[in-house]
Design a protein around this motif. Sequence first.
Motif, PDB file in Angstrom:
ATOM      1  N   ALA B 259       0.814  -1.203   0.000  1.00 13.34           N
ATOM      2  CA  ALA B 259       0.000   0.000   0.000  1.00 13.34           C
ATOM      3  C   ALA B 259       0.854   1.262   0.000  1.00 13.34           C
ATOM      4  O   ALA B 259       0.331   2.370  -0.107  1.00 13.34           O
ATOM      5  N   PHE B 262       1.128   4.357  -4.384  1.00 15.06           N
ATOM      6  CA  PHE B 262      -0.108   5.146  -4.417  1.00 15.06           C
ATOM      7  C   PHE B 262      -1.199   4.464  -5.239  1.00 15.06           C
ATOM      8  O   PHE B 262      -2.372   4.488  -4.888  1.00 15.06           O
ATOM      9  N   LEU B 265      -2.670   1.720  -3.219  1.00 15.39           N
ATOM     10  CA  LEU B 265      -3.444   2.293  -2.128  1.00 15.39           C
ATOM     11  C   LEU B 265      -4.796   2.797  -2.622  1.00 15.39           C
ATOM     12  O   LEU B 265      -5.837   2.525  -2.030  1.00 15.39           O
ATOM     13  N   SER B 266      -4.787   3.507  -3.741  1.00 19.52           N
ATOM     14  CA  SER B 266      -6.027   4.151  -4.162  1.00 19.52           C
ATOM     15  C   SER B 266      -6.925   3.254  -4.993  1.00 19.52           C
ATOM     16  O   SER B 266      -8.140   3.323  -4.899  1.00 19.52           O
ATOM     17  N   PRO B 269      -7.620  -1.706  -3.246  1.00 17.36           N
ATOM     18  CA  PRO B 269      -7.755  -1.909  -1.796  1.00 17.36           C
ATOM     19  C   PRO B 269      -7.816  -3.378  -1.392  1.00 17.36           C
ATOM     20  O   PRO B 269      -7.531  -3.700  -0.254  1.00 17.36           O
TER      21      PRO B 269
END
Lengths: 320, 303
Positions: B259, B262, B265-266, B269
């Motif tokens: 994560a 980026f 992470l975005s 998930p």
Amino acid sequence: MQDYLVRRLLQSIPLLIGITLISFAIMQLAPGDPMSTMISPDLDMEAVDARRAELGLDQPIYVQYFRWLSELLSGNMGYAVQSGRPVLQMIVERIPATLLLTASALAFAYIVAVPLGVISALKQHNLADYLLTLFAFLGISTPSFFAGILLVYVFAIQLNLLPTSGHYSIGEGLIGFAATADRLRYLLLPMLALGTRHLAQVMRFTRSSMLDVLNQDYIRTARAKGIHERVVVYKHALRNALLPIVTLLGLTLPALIGGSFIIETIFAWPGMGRLGVNAIFAREYPILMGLNVLVACMVLMGNLLADVMYAFVDPRIQYS
Amino acid sequence: MDGSVSGGKVEKSAIAGHSLLQQVWRRFRRHKLALGGLVVVGLFVLMSVFAPMIAPYNPYRSFTRSDGSYASWERPSAKHWLGTDDVGRDVLSRLIFAGRVSMSVGLVAVLVATAIGVALGATAGFFGGLVDNVIMRLTDTVLCFPVLFLVLIVATMVGPSIYNIMIIIGCVYWTRVCRLVRAEFLRLREMEFTEASRALGASSNRIIWRHLIPNAISPIVVFGTLFIAEAILIEASLSFLGAGVQPPVASWGNMLHQASSFVVLSRRPWLWIPPGLAIMAVVLSVNFIGDGLREALDPHQQL
């Protein structure tokens, strides 16, 4: 009181020596010595040995320790391998950012946790207490980095309300109030991520401390005298319940600073923690050692301060 | 426990019915959250033990698409319940196997920490004087270092293998057990039963092992349990930073490491939320168990 202060200060001297000993011992765990990273195949071994002797690396280990210690005492923590900059300077310029982050996380934790802890104690075994207890357990059990990335995911990415990382908007040329507001926006998420776990701990501690005090005889006396319940709770009980919370500060300080290492890395916050984590991957041993000594000394001072504060606010403490 | 006993055995079982363990269990049962925690941890332990049978795929197997490229970053589907990671490995299988690593690191680290802490704390509390002074100053000194940072540095220097991490966390985390055991010993060594056994000619060794440690065991067990939660968090933090358990071996912490990208992470998930939830579930459950044990073992709560 003065005697107490002096004695407390004297007591920290063996601890300071201990801190340098442990840090030095850890340094010995690093593979090879500082010279081994600089040897190239075409360097002749005599020159290497000469340089070793010059740096004192051929000396017995205890001589090396005292050399290192005397350098340390004169403010020389060595130089970074890559940039060649003095380590002390590199660390010192990172301190303000870390202080800002940890201090605001602490403030946030205490401001929210104490009232919640009091409510929890007053409504013991009620729904509110039950929910708050559950929340506290969740707070203690959530890794700060997971809290951090969840916060980023929700507030920065999904809702797009706050910046994901950094510590102020670059190139906007904000001044005055706008600049402060801008910095606060950057501070908010890391502060929440770092402070939540602490908040949960302080809340639990406040609750049990408050319950202890509420069972004291003087509280029953106050109630028997017919003093208004609100005065009993906030004036008689809370003030006394808050005293031991000062000691909690000293206990949780290392965890808070340790936590800032992770939080600063996630949020690209330019503090000591990020410096440390970067140094780990760059194998910058001088920086790591410097940080180790300095952070431990900061914790030591924090503990000292908490003890002195405790002695100051609680007249029952005996100094002898 | 067993109802169908006859003759002289009845009396024995009646006494057994009030054995310390049964009393503890009876009080522990009242703590519903702790009981729930025990169930959850039990399930996770079973999952770890039987990981090879439960996991749908080999956690190291990279799936490929028909064109031969890695089936990376596939969304959760019927085939891969939690999707696939960067090189097309099944996330669910990795999650199940990671539990083995994360939980055994926590458990072994606590055993190491408890062993060191009990040894030093018992020595300090029993013998007192200079020994006590030296050990307590050592404890105070180690407590000045933030655990996470200390573990990070040592792990970097000696190399972050799973076994090293277990031992390092244990070697850094003994301080609070040490303080606790010392305080218990200071209290217990003044008790009359200690005096009595000394008067009977028992050696220090025997007093420590037969009388003091069994009496100090309750707080050690409670602290040990709560430490498992801490140790799991420390390992996760370490691996999250990339300085702990190293890929391709999966731990919940290093699964979350992804994560830090980026894009992951975005947009992905499913790669990092499940391991995070797994850590939370286990740590929360262990904390509940610790709380339940404290209430069950604390003699002040005895009705």
